[in-house]
Design a protein around this motif. Structure first.
Motif, PDB file in Angstrom:
ATOM      1  N   LEU A 166      61.321  75.895   5.978  1.00 11.49           N
ATOM      2  CA  LEU A 166      60.598  76.138   6.954  1.00 11.49           C
ATOM      3  C   LEU A 166      61.998  77.349   8.015  1.00 11.49           C
ATOM      4  N   GLN A 167      63.400  77.438   7.621  1.00  4.70           N
ATOM      5  CA  GLN A 167      63.711  78.868   8.005  1.00  4.70           C
ATOM      6  C   GLN A 167      62.941  79.979   7.560  1.00  4.70           C
ATOM      7  N   GLN A 168      63.146  79.508   6.520  1.00  2.00           N
ATOM      8  CA  GLN A 168      62.402  81.378   5.237  1.00  2.00           C
ATOM      9  C   GLN A 168      61.080  81.774   5.853  1.00  2.00           C
ATOM     10  N   VAL A 169      59.953  80.774   6.069  1.00  2.00           N
ATOM     11  CA  VAL A 169      59.393  80.770   6.314  1.00  2.00           C
ATOM     12  C   VAL A 169      58.884  81.515   7.873  1.00  2.00           C
ATOM     13  N   LEU A 170      59.516  81.041   8.780  1.00  2.00           N
ATOM     14  CA  LEU A 170      59.501  81.719  10.129  1.00  2.00           C
ATOM     15  C   LEU A 170      60.927  82.643  10.650  1.00  2.00           C
ATOM     16  N   GLY A 171      61.800  82.638   9.818  1.00  2.00           N
ATOM     17  CA  GLY A 171      62.831  83.719  10.527  1.00  2.00           C
ATOM     18  C   GLY A 171      63.418  82.967  11.437  1.00  2.00           C
ATOM     19  N   CYS A 172      63.743  82.185  10.800  1.00  2.00           N
ATOM     20  CA  CYS A 172      64.854  81.301  12.890  1.00  2.00           C
ATOM     21  C   CYS A 172      65.581  79.757  13.312  1.00  2.00           C
ATOM     22  N   PRO A 173      66.465  79.795  13.594  1.00  2.00           N
ATOM     23  CA  PRO A 173      66.982  78.285  12.757  1.00  2.00           C
ATOM     24  C   PRO A 173      66.621  76.784  13.192  1.00  2.00           C
ATOM     25  N   VAL A 174      66.806  76.504  12.548  1.00  2.00           N
ATOM     26  CA  VAL A 174      65.494  74.916  12.211  1.00  2.00           C
ATOM     27  C   VAL A 174      66.425  74.470  12.563  1.00  2.00           C
ATOM     28  N   TYR A 175      66.385  72.952  13.359  1.00  2.00           N
ATOM     29  CA  TYR A 175      67.344  72.323  13.345  1.00  2.00           C
ATOM     30  C   TYR A 175      65.847  70.347  13.178  1.00  2.00           C
ATOM     31  N   LEU A 176      66.877  69.480  12.521  1.00  2.00           N
ATOM     32  CA  LEU A 176      65.746  68.154  12.469  1.00  2.00           C
ATOM     33  C   LEU A 176      66.764  67.628  13.830  1.00  2.00           C
ATOM     34  N   GLU A 177      65.862  66.199  13.989  1.00  2.00           N
ATOM     35  CA  GLU A 177      66.610  65.502  14.420  1.00  2.00           C
ATOM     36  C   GLU A 177      66.201  63.763  14.456  1.00  2.00           C
ATOM     37  N   ASN A 178      66.161  62.455  13.611  1.00  2.00           N
ATOM     38  CA  ASN A 178      65.720  61.248  13.053  1.00  2.00           C
ATOM     39  C   ASN A 178      65.034  61.070  15.231  1.00  2.00           C
ATOM     40  N   ASP A 179      64.339  60.043  14.633  1.00  2.00           N
ATOM     41  CA  ASP A 179      62.945  60.185  15.740  1.00  2.00           C
ATOM     42  C   ASP A 179      63.731  58.920  16.880  1.00  2.00           C
TER      43      ASP A 179
END
Length: 328
Positions: A166-179
């Protein structure tokens, strides 16, 4: 501290005062930050040129020329907050645009046949085209990331380098968090300052997937060594289809487990299919497995949506503010 570090620190003081007060004059900003009016004047001009603040109509006057007022622009930088959950028995994707004050400017709900990498990219990409201020993407997901790869309940995403792609496609930092981590964080946030003095555990029991738990210690998420603290669904006794006698028994056993191991002040259970009056049964069954006085304050919610969304938006705001500090 060199000159640039000092400038960055002073900028953060000024930004914090603006976010708190929303509209200030330069003397008010100087009083709130402890900075000189000369320093505030220089920094305010910088924020004005960036678009982080704007001059407002009117001003404060004591008989002379009205003092100029500066308003904080909460939409100067935005985050896209996405959380994936089970709703009405179906995989559901909730999308929100979040500003620097945590306000949700626009929302969307999607229920695809399956949540794949391709679908996710197609769903979020138009938002970045519509809102060029989007600076980060925060995703709540039923799983964890380990060594850059997802361990997740969705087979189409299992093992993928989700955030990296996602970071490669969108060009911005991507953060994940568990539900459930996000949900218990949102639940704790609603408690206000009280949460900073307590241990809070949240347990999520979706219908199609294994249960999971989140732990907040004095206002901060505890994730464990690899981010997998609370992943009780990996234990055979609590897996989907395990031979516990119904939801009440499962909720009671999980409550007793976390009461005994974490000794929390509060424990909130999320179960969309919970029957009316189930909490009393859960409390009774859990108490039978523990010594007197060991059971924390229990709460049962039939929807995780509100706390989950609140937690993801709170995280989005934190990451936005952190992005501002990095750019100084």
């Amino acid at each position: 501290m060199d000159r640039n570090d000092l400038r960055c620190r002073n900028l953060e003081l000024l930004r914090s005062a603006l976010q708190l007060r929303r509209v200030v004059t330069k003397p008010q900003a100087a009083e709130a930050t402890g900075l000189s009016v000369v320093t505030v004047n220089t920094l305010m001009q910088e924020l004005l040129e960036r678009g982080e603040v704007q001059l407002t109509a009117g001003g404060i006057s004591s008989g002379g020329r009205p003092a100029q007022q500066y308003a904080f622009c909460a939409d100067y930088r935005l985050a896209l907050a996405v959380h994936l959950q089970e709703a009405d028995g179906r995989d559901t994707m909730f999308i929100s645009v979040v500003d620097l004050l945590g306000n949700r400017l626009k929302e969307q709900r999607l229920q695809p046949q399956k949540i794949s990498m391709e679908f996710f990219i197609q769903a979020v990409k138009p938002w970045f085209q519509q809102y060029p201020q989007l600076a980060v993407l925060v995703v709540g997901i039923p799983g964890v990331e380990k060594d850059g790869r997802l361990l997740v309940d969705y087979p189409t995403l299992q093992g993928t380098r989700f955030a990296e792609k996602l970071q490669q496609v969108l060009g911005c930092p991507v953060y994940l968090e568990n539900d459930i981590n996000a949900a218990v964080l949102g639940y704790s946030a609603a408690l206000g300052g009280q949460a900073r003095q307590e241990t809070v555990v949240g347990i999520y029991l979706p219908q199609q997937y294994p249960p999971g738990a989140g732990i907040v210690l004095r206002g901060e998420l505890y994730k464990g060594r690899d981010g997998m603290a609370g992943e009780v669904g990996r234990l055979p006794a609590f897996a989907v289809g395990a031979s516990l006698d119904g939801d009440a028994s499962r909720m009671a056993s999980l409550s007793a487990l976390f009461a005994a191991t974490w000794n929390p002040h509060r424990l909130v259970l999320y179960n969309e299919a919970a029957a009316p009056g189930a909490l009393a049964q859960v409390r009774e069954l859990a108490a039978q497995q523990l010594e007197d006085g060991c059971l924390p304050e229990l709460e049962l919610k039939t929807s995780i949506y509100e706390d989950y969304g609140r937690g993801i938006c709170a995280l989005a705001m934190q990451y936005l503010q952190a992005a501002g500090k990095e750019r100084c």
